[in-house]
Each structure stands twice: as structure tokens, then as C-alpha cells.
Motif scaffolding. Structure first.
Motif, PDB file in Angstrom:
ATOM      1  N   GLU A 137     -32.012 -12.469 -41.956  1.00 25.45           N
ATOM      2  CA  GLU A 137     -33.276 -11.868 -42.376  1.00 25.45           C
ATOM      3  C   GLU A 137     -33.537 -12.245 -43.833  1.00 25.45           C
ATOM      4  O   GLU A 137     -32.652 -12.117 -44.678  1.00 25.45           O
ATOM      5  CB  GLU A 137     -33.217 -10.351 -42.222  1.00 25.45           C
ATOM      6  CG  GLU A 137     -34.531  -9.666 -42.287  1.00 25.45           C
ATOM      7  CD  GLU A 137     -34.435  -8.193 -41.943  1.00 25.45           C
ATOM      8  OE1 GLU A 137     -35.356  -7.678 -41.310  1.00 25.45           O
ATOM      9  OE2 GLU A 137     -33.431  -7.570 -42.306  1.00 25.45           O
TER      10      GLU A 137
ATOM     11  N   LEU B 263     -33.197  -6.081 -36.730  1.00 27.31           N
ATOM     12  CA  LEU B 263     -33.756  -6.906 -37.801  1.00 27.31           C
ATOM     13  C   LEU B 263     -35.207  -7.240 -37.483  1.00 27.31           C
ATOM     14  O   LEU B 263     -35.613  -7.247 -36.328  1.00 27.31           O
ATOM     15  CB  LEU B 263     -32.946  -8.198 -37.954  1.00 27.31           C
ATOM     16  CG  LEU B 263     -31.463  -8.030 -38.286  1.00 27.31           C
ATOM     17  CD1 LEU B 263     -30.786  -9.392 -38.358  1.00 27.31           C
ATOM     18  CD2 LEU B 263     -31.271  -7.278 -39.582  1.00 27.31           C
TER      19      LEU B 263
ATOM     20  N   THR C  37     -27.418  -8.372 -42.264  1.00 30.15           N
ATOM     21  CA  THR C  37     -28.730  -9.008 -42.091  1.00 30.15           C
ATOM     22  C   THR C  37     -28.642 -10.282 -41.259  1.00 30.15           C
ATOM     23  O   THR C  37     -29.565 -11.090 -41.282  1.00 30.15           O
ATOM     24  CB  THR C  37     -29.331  -9.349 -43.464  1.00 30.15           C
ATOM     25  OG1 THR C  37     -28.432 -10.232 -44.144  1.00 30.15           O
ATOM     26  CG2 THR C  37     -29.569  -8.105 -44.282  1.00 30.15           C
TER      27      THR C  37
END
Length: 126
Positions: A121, A76, A13
Motif C-alpha cells: 500500500e 488494504l 501494508t
């Protein structure tokens, strides 16, 4: 028989962008990096856009690069990104001399610095 690929250092992420040899002292660059740490990507971009410091333009380019890396390379969501980390480090120093009185000279140090921006994220809060 080629080189083995190294494992990815970041989580799935996260995405990063690095700026090398930026012509400003690390102390001044760290002041600008401190403005964007922990903020959402959109808020950090607007903060850098309206900052009075000249180096904010270069930091904004690096942040935009990190956001583009997150979107294009790691798929993302851009709306969920925030600046997780912003490291500043020393790079090389140009050394110059300035003539002074009585035949002497004094050094002029022109430092460079590096910056690493990691965007992450945000997890959904349910």
C-alpha cells in the motif's frame, strides 16, 4: 500442544501471492515480471491484459490473487496498491529425449518456474 504460529514475514501494508510450477522458463517469466515491477496495481493489470506474451495470463491471475489477498485478508485499500516486488525462480525441469541420427539421442529440457508477487500500500504524500 500444536505447532506454534510463525510470525508474519511481511509488513502490515503488504500482501503476497505465489505461483508454483508455471510451465515456462524463468528467463521468459522474468521478462513479463519486469513489465509490472514498481507499477500501480491497476496499471500492472492493464499491462498484462494487453501483453502479447502467453504467460502474461498466468501472471495476471497471480497478481489478481495478491490484490484480493490484500483486500480481504489485510484490509488494504485497493486503489493505493502497487507491485513492490516480483521474484522469479527456478522450479523442477522435465527431462525428455529426442532421437537423433546414427542411433543417438539428445535431451529436451522443459523447465518450470515459480513467481512471487508482493503488493504494498502506497503511503499518503502530504
Amino acid at each position: 500442544m500444536g505447532k506454534q504460529s510463525i510470525q508474519r514475514q511481511l509488513k502490515d501494508t503488504e500482501a503476497l501471492a505465489i505461483g508454483n510450477r508455471i510451465r515456462v522458463s524463468p528467463q521468459k517469466l522474468n521478462l513479463v515480471a519486469g513489465l509490472i515491477r514498481g507499477k500501480s496495481a491497476e496499471a500492472a493489470l492493464s499491462e498484462l491484459t494487453f501483453s502479447k506474451r502467453a504467460i502474461a495470463r498466468d501472471v495476471k491471475k497471480i497478481l489478481q490473487s495478491a490484490i484480493a489477498n490484500a483486500e480481504n485478508n489485510h484490509q488494504l485499500d485497493v486503489d493505493q496498491l502497487f507491485v513492490a516486488e516480483a521474484h522469479v525462480g527456478k522450479s523442477l525441469v522435465m527431462k525428455r529425449m529426442r532421437p537423433r541420427g546414427r542411433g543417438r539421442s539428445s535431451p529436451i529440457l522443459k523447465p518450470f518456474s515459480n513467481i512471487t508477487i508482493i503488493v504494498r500500500e502506497r503511503e499518503e504524500q502530504e
